[in-house]
Design a protein around this motif. Structure first.
Motif, PDB file in Angstrom:
ATOM      1  N   VAL A   1      48.244  52.409   2.590  1.00 38.78           N
ATOM      2  CA  VAL A   1      48.996  52.862   1.195  1.00 38.78           C
ATOM      3  C   VAL A   1      48.763  51.878  -0.002  1.00 38.78           C
ATOM      4  O   VAL A   1      49.433  51.114  -0.009  1.00 38.78           O
ATOM      5  CB  VAL A   1      50.439  53.393   1.204  1.00 38.78           C
ATOM      6  CG1 VAL A   1      50.511  54.347   0.161  1.00 38.78           C
ATOM      7  CG2 VAL A   1      50.309  54.434   2.707  1.00 38.78           C
ATOM      8  N   GLY A   2      47.788  52.098  -0.602  1.00 32.14           N
ATOM      9  CA  GLY A   2      47.332  51.058  -1.593  1.00 32.14           C
ATOM     10  C   GLY A   2      48.469  51.112  -2.732  1.00 32.14           C
ATOM     11  O   GLY A   2      49.387  52.126  -2.892  1.00 32.14           O
ATOM     12  N   CYS A   3      48.523  50.135  -3.387  1.00 31.07           N
ATOM     13  CA  CYS A   3      49.404  49.820  -4.755  1.00 31.07           C
ATOM     14  C   CYS A   3      48.491  49.785  -6.176  1.00 31.07           C
ATOM     15  O   CYS A   3      47.487  49.706  -6.135  1.00 31.07           O
ATOM     16  CB  CYS A   3      49.993  48.652  -4.367  1.00 31.07           C
ATOM     17  SG  CYS A   3      48.907  47.254  -4.284  1.00 31.07           S
TER      18      CYS A   3
ATOM     19  N   SER B   1      49.362  59.211  10.954  1.00 29.57           N
ATOM     20  CA  SER B   1      49.261  58.054  11.194  1.00 29.57           C
ATOM     21  C   SER B   1      50.427  57.630  12.032  1.00 29.57           C
ATOM     22  O   SER B   1      51.422  58.290  12.597  1.00 29.57           O
ATOM     23  CB  SER B   1      49.641  57.115  10.019  1.00 29.57           C
ATOM     24  OG  SER B   1      48.841  57.247   8.994  1.00 29.57           O
ATOM     25  N   ASP B   2      49.947  56.507  12.966  1.00 28.58           N
ATOM     26  CA  ASP B   2      50.837  55.902  14.000  1.00 28.58           C
ATOM     27  C   ASP B   2      51.706  54.705  13.387  1.00 28.58           C
ATOM     28  O   ASP B   2      52.688  54.249  14.034  1.00 28.58           O
ATOM     29  CB  ASP B   2      49.952  55.597  15.007  1.00 28.58           C
ATOM     30  CG  ASP B   2      49.378  56.569  15.912  1.00 28.58           C
ATOM     31  OD1 ASP B   2      49.860  57.153  16.664  1.00 28.58           O
ATOM     32  OD2 ASP B   2      48.094  56.848  15.553  1.00 28.58           O
ATOM     33  N   ALA B   3      51.150  54.256  12.345  1.00 22.92           N
ATOM     34  CA  ALA B   3      51.736  53.041  11.504  1.00 22.92           C
ATOM     35  C   ALA B   3      51.074  52.987  10.192  1.00 22.92           C
ATOM     36  O   ALA B   3      50.158  53.487  10.056  1.00 22.92           O
ATOM     37  CB  ALA B   3      51.525  51.882  12.264  1.00 22.92           C
ATOM     38  N   ILE B   4      52.128  52.391   9.236  1.00 23.81           N
ATOM     39  CA  ILE B   4      51.226  52.208   7.780  1.00 23.81           C
ATOM     40  C   ILE B   4      51.813  50.912   7.283  1.00 23.81           C
ATOM     41  O   ILE B   4      52.649  50.244   7.834  1.00 23.81           O
ATOM     42  CB  ILE B   4      52.012  53.343   6.852  1.00 23.81           C
ATOM     43  CG1 ILE B   4      53.466  53.205   6.414  1.00 23.81           C
ATOM     44  CG2 ILE B   4      51.883  54.801   7.629  1.00 23.81           C
ATOM     45  CD1 ILE B   4      53.951  53.665   5.112  1.00 23.81           C
ATOM     46  N   VAL B   5      51.088  50.603   6.339  1.00 20.43           N
ATOM     47  CA  VAL B   5      51.031  49.366   5.620  1.00 20.43           C
ATOM     48  C   VAL B   5      51.380  49.799   4.147  1.00 20.43           C
ATOM     49  O   VAL B   5      50.527  50.647   3.584  1.00 20.43           O
ATOM     50  CB  VAL B   5      50.026  48.462   5.592  1.00 20.43           C
ATOM     51  CG1 VAL B   5      50.342  47.153   4.774  1.00 20.43           C
ATOM     52  CG2 VAL B   5      50.261  47.837   7.245  1.00 20.43           C
ATOM     53  N   ALA B   6      52.294  49.487   3.341  1.00 21.57           N
ATOM     54  CA  ALA B   6      52.516  49.698   2.061  1.00 21.57           C
ATOM     55  C   ALA B   6      53.221  48.566   1.257  1.00 21.57           C
ATOM     56  O   ALA B   6      53.518  47.524   1.936  1.00 21.57           O
ATOM     57  CB  ALA B   6      53.583  51.093   1.931  1.00 21.57           C
TER      58      ALA B   6
ATOM     59  N   THR C   1      56.266  55.725  -0.551  1.00 25.44           N
ATOM     60  CA  THR C   1      55.554  56.474   0.547  1.00 25.44           C
ATOM     61  C   THR C   1      56.399  55.971   2.056  1.00 25.44           C
ATOM     62  O   THR C   1      56.072  56.738   2.719  1.00 25.44           O
ATOM     63  CB  THR C   1      54.386  56.124   0.720  1.00 25.44           C
ATOM     64  OG1 THR C   1      53.817  54.923   0.837  1.00 25.44           O
ATOM     65  CG2 THR C   1      53.523  56.769  -0.620  1.00 25.44           C
ATOM     66  N   ILE C   2      57.129  55.024   1.873  1.00 25.49           N
ATOM     67  CA  ILE C   2      57.641  54.184   3.054  1.00 25.49           C
ATOM     68  C   ILE C   2      58.622  55.374   3.451  1.00 25.49           C
ATOM     69  O   ILE C   2      59.014  55.554   4.662  1.00 25.49           O
ATOM     70  CB  ILE C   2      58.304  53.031   2.919  1.00 25.49           C
ATOM     71  CG1 ILE C   2      57.111  51.849   2.678  1.00 25.49           C
ATOM     72  CG2 ILE C   2      59.195  52.415   4.024  1.00 25.49           C
ATOM     73  CD1 ILE C   2      57.534  50.491   2.305  1.00 25.49           C
TER      74      ILE C   2
END
Length: 180
Positions: A16-18, A89-94, A99-100
């Motif tokens: 998830v971009g910033c 999703s199975d996992a995210i990076v934020a 959005t977390i």
């Protein structure tokens, strides 16, 4: 999955971009030259996970270039609605993102890379969210996202324990809002 052209059965990791906040005040510093340099290092850190995941980048609307920069590194970019992507999703990076909260509600493990050093405490103390404040910590956090390993299973269990406290995914939120 079909809309994005994703392989069936392979887990999905959403980045998830910033927005570009690199020129702002960062109490702990911004460890990159600029956003392009940040994206280069993030792409390098994510490379080992390509074996395990379909990796999708959803750039922030105020910095769509992040999607282009990560696409150049071999990741799939999209503008599909972020809420839909997190549910898939199975996992995210934020990156210190609201959005977390959605990931927690969906029971999805998350890495919160506080790249701009805002030091928000919104998700601290939640064991299904891994925090990183530096590239080294980010690398370490990503290692915890390898599917079928105990660390990842623990993150999923911890998110599952609290997800209902963060939201109800029963399709009836409009009814509840109208009822209020």
């Amino acid at each position: 999955r079909q809309e994005l052209g994703l392989a069936e059965g392979k887990p999905v990791l959403t980045i998830v971009g910033c927005p570009d906040q690199s020129s702002g005040h960062h109490p702990g510093g911004f460890e990159y030259e600029d956003m392009a340099d940040m994206c280069k290092h993030i792409a390098e850190a994510l490379q080992p996970l390509k074996v395990h995941y379909e990796i999708v980048v959803r750039p922030h609307p105020n910095f769509l270039k992040m999607g282009d920069l990560l696409e150049e590194a071999g990741f799939r970019k999209t503008t599909v609605d972020t809420a839909r992507l997190i549910a898939l999703s199975d996992a995210i990076v934020a990156f210190a993102s609201a959005t977390i909260r959605w990931a927690i509600a969906c029971g999805v493990p998350a890495v919160n890379y506080d790249v701009f050093q805002f030091n928000y405490d919104d998700y601290k103390g939640f064991e299904g969210v891994v925090h990183a404040n530096s590239l080294k910590e980010f690398d370490d956090a990503l290692r915890r996202l390898v599917p079928h390993q105990e660390d990842f299973a623990l993150l999923k269990r911890k998110q599952a324990e609290i997800c209902e406290d963060w939201g109800r995914l029963d399709g009836r939120s409009v009814e509840r809002i109208v009822g209020l």
